[in-house]
Write an enzyme that holds these catalytic residues in place. Structure first.
Site, PDB file in Angstrom:
ATOM      1  N   SER A  29       0.828  -1.211   0.000  1.00  0.00           N
ATOM      2  CA  SER A  29       0.000   0.000   0.000  1.00  0.00           C
ATOM      3  C   SER A  29       0.861   1.260   0.000  1.00  0.00           C
ATOM      4  CB  SER A  29      -0.936  -0.003   1.212  1.00  0.00           C
ATOM      5  OG  SER A  29      -0.215   0.078   2.433  1.00  0.00           O
ATOM      6  N   ARG A  54       0.612   3.438  -3.556  1.00  0.00           N
ATOM      7  CA  ARG A  54      -0.065   4.730  -3.426  1.00  0.00           C
ATOM      8  C   ARG A  54       0.829   5.858  -3.926  1.00  0.00           C
ATOM      9  NH1 ARG A  54      -1.194   4.262   1.338  1.00  0.00           N
ATOM     10  NH2 ARG A  54      -3.437   3.869   1.304  1.00  0.00           N
ATOM     11  N   ASN A  73       0.218   7.861  -7.726  1.00  0.00           N
ATOM     12  CA  ASN A  73      -0.056   9.299  -7.802  1.00  0.00           C
ATOM     13  C   ASN A  73       1.011  10.049  -8.586  1.00  0.00           C
ATOM     14  OD1 ASN A  73      -2.481  10.370  -5.996  1.00  0.00           O
ATOM     15  ND2 ASN A  73      -1.621   8.575  -4.972  1.00  0.00           N
TER      16      ASN A  73
END
Length: 274
Positions: free
Chosen positions: A199, A203, A207
């Site tokens: 995670s 993440r 982005n």
């Protein structure tokens, strides 16, 4: 500042998404390629961060601080406040770690604000192509950082609970101590452990990679079309680059903050959870 290769926007983006990797002879000793651009930029920014904060700490005064010292103190107090709110153990390691994570990730993210073709244009003058400037848009870098956090999670778990206590927790939580539940407990805990570095890495990478692609698409407008249409696209490119750049400042700051906070939270959970 875009220099679109022959073949259009697709080739332009594909060209800019390639990393600078060493040429590896078939059957050579070092068989795994590394992304030299990501390693170089991240290392340079890490040295810059350390030198910057070290100089400000060395020149710190007890009186009215200058602008540089005041900024560093604000960052230190902000990060230390986040650590205090979450972690209730000895902060001598986690405090500097959180500061390093926040500032270093922010600086790496901020490379996305440079014009897309600036660093590739500079490196091409030295015969170097395919240079990507944003280390956090490289999944290898984000996973390397998240795996470091994962190692610290395991370390603090053993440190806080001992070998026997941590093994007992892995096999008895959350469903109970019955022997038939040991395997489900262990499997669930392994999934939970594995999800933390994944995670963290995905993440940040997702982005920053998406942000980089948007900048590339906007940069493609600068060299598209001809005549009046070309000037219109050029103007649209400038406006788009400015608007997205201002918005992206918020994104790079939030992503650095999230990576730091999740690092603190995960280590705190490993330290405090029983």
């Amino acid at each position: 500042m875009a220099s679109e290769p022959t073949g259009g926007l697709t080739e332009y983006i594909q060209h800019h998404l390639q990393h600078l990797t060493p040429h590896i002879s078939e059957g050579g000793f070092w068989a795994v390629p590394i992304n030299i651009d990501s390693m170089t930029v991240s290392l340079a920014l890490g040295v810059l961060f350390c030198a910057w904060f070290w100089l400000k700490a060395r020149k710190a005064t007890a009186g009215v601080p200058g602008k540089g010292q005041a900024f560093v103190e604000i960052v230190l107090e902000f990060v230390d406040g986040q650590v205090k709110d979450v972690f209730h153990g000895d902060r001598r390691v986690l405090g500097p770690l959180a500061l390093t994570v926040f500032v270093w990730v922010f600086l790496m993210n901020a490379m996305d604000l440079l014009p897309v073709d600036l660093l590739p244009w500079i490196t091409e003058k030295f015969g170097i192509g395919h240079f990507r400037a944003v280390p956090t848009a490289d999944i290898n870098m984000t996973f390397a950082m998240s795996l470091t956090v994962f190692v610290l999670i395991i370390f603090y778990s053993f440190k806080a609970k001992g070998v026997g206590g941590y093994m007992h927790e892995l096999f008895t939580a959350p469903f109970g101590k019955h022997p038939l539940l040991w395997i489900p407990n262990f499997a669930l805990n392994m999934v939970e452990l594995a999800s933390k570095p994944v995670s963290l890495a995905m993440r940040l990478f997702g982005n920053m990679y998406a942000g980089e692609l948007v900048f590339m698409l906007i940069a493609g407008l600068f060299s598209a079309g001809a005549g009046l249409a070309g000037w219109a696209l050029y103007g649209a490119g400038i406006i788009g680059y400015t608007v997205w750049g201002i918005f992206h400042i918020l994104i790079i700051s939030i992503q650095a903050f999230i990576f730091m906070v999740l690092t603190i939270v995960y280590i705190s959970m490993a330290h405090d959870h029983h």
